[in-house]
Write an enzyme that holds these catalytic residues in place. Structure first.
Site, PDB file in Angstrom:
ATOM      1  N   HIS A   1       0.847  -1.197   0.000  1.00  0.00           N
ATOM      2  CA  HIS A   1       0.000   0.000   0.000  1.00  0.00           C
ATOM      3  C   HIS A   1       0.878   1.241   0.000  1.00  0.00           C
ATOM      4  CE1 HIS A   1      -3.658   2.314   0.953  1.00  0.00           C
ATOM      5  NE2 HIS A   1      -2.839   3.071   1.653  1.00  0.00           N
TER       6      HIS A   1
ATOM      7  N   ASP B   1     -14.729   2.910   7.103  1.00  0.00           N
ATOM      8  CA  ASP B   1     -13.675   3.790   6.595  1.00  0.00           C
ATOM      9  C   ASP B   1     -14.170   4.613   5.410  1.00  0.00           C
ATOM     10  OD1 ASP B   1     -10.879   4.768   6.346  1.00  0.00           O
ATOM     11  OD2 ASP B   1     -11.064   3.795   4.403  1.00  0.00           O
TER      12      ASP B   1
ATOM     13  N   ARG C   1     -13.963  13.003   6.626  1.00  0.00           N
ATOM     14  CA  ARG C   1     -12.655  13.628   6.914  1.00  0.00           C
ATOM     15  C   ARG C   1     -12.232  14.534   5.767  1.00  0.00           C
ATOM     16  NH1 ARG C   1      -8.949   8.806   7.392  1.00  0.00           N
ATOM     17  NH2 ARG C   1      -7.313  10.362   7.594  1.00  0.00           N
TER      18      ARG C   1
ATOM     19  N   SER D   1      -7.257   4.050   9.138  1.00  0.00           N
ATOM     20  CA  SER D   1      -7.929   3.951   7.838  1.00  0.00           C
ATOM     21  C   SER D   1      -7.180   2.966   6.926  1.00  0.00           C
ATOM     22  CB  SER D   1      -7.986   5.353   7.210  1.00  0.00           C
ATOM     23  OG  SER D   1      -8.220   5.306   5.841  1.00  0.00           O
TER      24      SER D   1
ATOM     25  N   LYS E   1      -8.260  -1.449   6.192  1.00  0.00           N
ATOM     26  CA  LYS E   1      -8.480  -2.024   4.850  1.00  0.00           C
ATOM     27  C   LYS E   1      -7.485  -3.145   4.576  1.00  0.00           C
ATOM     28  CE  LYS E   1      -8.411   2.206   3.346  1.00  0.00           C
ATOM     29  NZ  LYS E   1      -8.496   3.521   2.792  1.00  0.00           N
TER      30      LYS E   1
HETATM   31  N1  URA Z   1      -5.013   6.624   2.550  1.00  0.00           N
HETATM   32  C1  URA Z   1      -6.033   6.007   3.211  1.00  0.00           C
HETATM   33  O1  URA Z   1      -6.480   4.935   2.832  1.00  0.00           O
HETATM   34  N2  URA Z   1      -6.541   6.629   4.292  1.00  0.00           N
HETATM   35  C2  URA Z   1      -6.086   7.801   4.757  1.00  0.00           C
HETATM   36  O2  URA Z   1      -6.587   8.278   5.754  1.00  0.00           O
HETATM   37  C3  URA Z   1      -5.041   8.429   4.062  1.00  0.00           C
HETATM   38  C4  URA Z   1      -4.505   7.807   2.961  1.00  0.00           C
END
Ligand code: URA
Length: 448
Positions: free
Chosen positions: A82, A161, A168, A183, A187
């Protein structure tokens, strides 16, 4: 439990309990806590912060708010990767086949681009016929056959999320370490892999613009991942300059293919080798990072990763001939070359502004509902550290709309600063962090 009391408790700087955080996540996801109370609590969390325990509770409740993927049917080590988001970041397209070519599995769920950053799904959709909404069965079949697959993230993964991120985004509460960490990690944990490599971007195009913050974010994410039983490793990498020489969907896929052929730009190739090397290392395919990097390099040289990429395109419904014939990609109707009217070294590029330029050209979205132009974007002919003479080609802009090119030109030119003194050389890798070892290779203040 009362949400007003929970907001007041966090507003006054007290730690929330597991039950209180769970109450908020369930209530906000199910819709009985309204946006205004959700926004108030997020702002209190943003200002007061969350300690490690609270961040862990938040992550766990976000994981539980949706479904989780069971990858047990794939026999072997599954590694996810990621990036916290950057400009010109097409890394997944290269590191997934590089790692898969050495025998690990990369079942990847990716997102779309929003704002100044791009998304892997949009990039892949520039390949004619490519399917990014695979059924679970086709996803598993592709992973088993070629070692990796990329599909769009379903709304059901860490369902909270999706809703909280939307809130947000419009309440200026994105760039908070515990909120970003929970967040991202919710995931990743829900996606079911055994190990997670995190590319934490640092610089003008990233959420983190300060090394201390990037280290703190990395430490928080590693602690969440390891507590969830996932081997987690972070790389902190440069995002002060766009990655590679292209920004925009089809342009970036072509650059990724060139990289798999061994002709990629140095910075991008180097980053891919670092990330793929780390993936192989955490998967136990080698004893140290350097051997992992060597394996990744070899998979470019012997074209085994390119071969897998071709098969991956075919299995996901795309036209694999794009690998040999780039004219099969969508192409923007209009283009404009930008020549320099200044002489000197490029001292600085405002990466975020360059990402916004690409978005304004049609390559990205201001809102999730915007339709993107696959051929739009920017080709950089010069980057930070390069010497430029008057009249030299700086960049080529691509768009389907001629009027967007003029706006793009103004934005792009504002993003570059010149100097007569040569800036110090940059390096793409700033630091690595494992659960028990941090290696800081350079401080960005020293611009190494
Ligand atoms: N990427 C994400 O998935 N969440 C965040 O809060 C910031 C970047």
């Amino acid at each position: 439990m009362n949400i007003r009391e929970i907001i007041a408790k966090k507003r006054d700087g007290h730690a929330l309990t597991n039950e209180e955080i769970g109450f908020f996540i369930r209530g906000y996801t199910d819709g009985f806590i309204p946006d205004y109370q959700g926004a108030a609590l997020l702002m209190a969390m943003y200002i007061r912060g969350l300690d490690d325990e609270e961040t862990g509770y938040l992550t766990n409740h976000m994981v539980k708010s949706g479904s989780t993927v069971n990858l047990n049917a794939i026999k072997g080590v599954k590694v996810d990767k990621h990036s916290t988001g950057g400009v010109g970041d097409k890394t997944t397209l290269v590191v997934a086949p590089l790692a898969a070519a050495s025998g690990i599995f990369v079942p990847k769920m990716s997102g779309r681009g929003l704002g100044h950053t791009g998304g892997t799904i949009d990039k892949l959709e520039s390949i004619p016929g490519f399917n990014t909404s695979l059924s679970q069965e086709d996803f598993m079949k592709t992973v088993r056959t070629v070692g990796f697959a990329v599909t769009g993230q379903t709304a059901d993964i860490a369902a909270a999320d999706k809703k909280i991120y939307g809130l947000r985004d419009v309440t200026s509460t994105v760039d908070s370490i515990p909120l970003i960490a929970s967040s991202v990690m919710s995931k990743k944990i829900a996606s079911g892999c055994d190990a997670i490599i995190l590319d934490v971007k640092l610089g003008s195009g990233a959420f983190m613009t300060d090394m201390k913050q990037a280290l703190k974010l990395s430490k928080t994410m590693i602690s969440i991942g390891e507590n969830a039983g996932k081997r987690t490793f972070c790389l902190i990498t440069d995002m002060d300059v766009p990655l590679g020489n292209t920004i925009g969907n089809a342009l970036e896929v072509i650059e990724a293919i060139e990289t798999l052929k061994g002709n990629g730009p140095d910075d991008f190739t180097e980053l891919c080798i670092h990330i793929a090397g780390a993936m192989l290392y955490v998967a136990g395919k080698c004893h140290d990072l350097n051997s992992g990097r060597d394996m990744a390099r070899k998979n470019i040289e012997n074209q085994s990763a390119l071969k897998r990429f071709r098969e991956f395109i075919r299995l996901q419904g795309g036209n694999p001939n794009v690998i040999d014939d780039y004219s099969l990609f969508p192409c923007a109707k209009e283009s404009k070359v930008l020549l320099s009217n200044t002489e000197g070294y490029i001292r600085k590029m405002d990466c975020k502004r360059i990402g916004v330029t690409s978005m304004e050209l049609g390559a990205g979205r201001k809102f999730l509902t915007d339709v993107i132009q696959s051929g739009a974007g920017i080709r950089l002919h010069k980057k930070t550290g390069d010497y430029v003479n008057k009249g030299d080609l700086l960049a080529t802009l691509y768009s389907d709309d001629v009027e967007k090119l003029d706006k793009g030109e103004a934005l792009f030119l504002e993003s570059i600063e010149f100097d007569m003194e040569r800036p110090p050389q940059r390096s793409i890798l700033k630091a690595t962090m494992d659960k028990d070892k941090t290696e800081i290779l350079c401080f960005p203040e020293l611009v190494c």
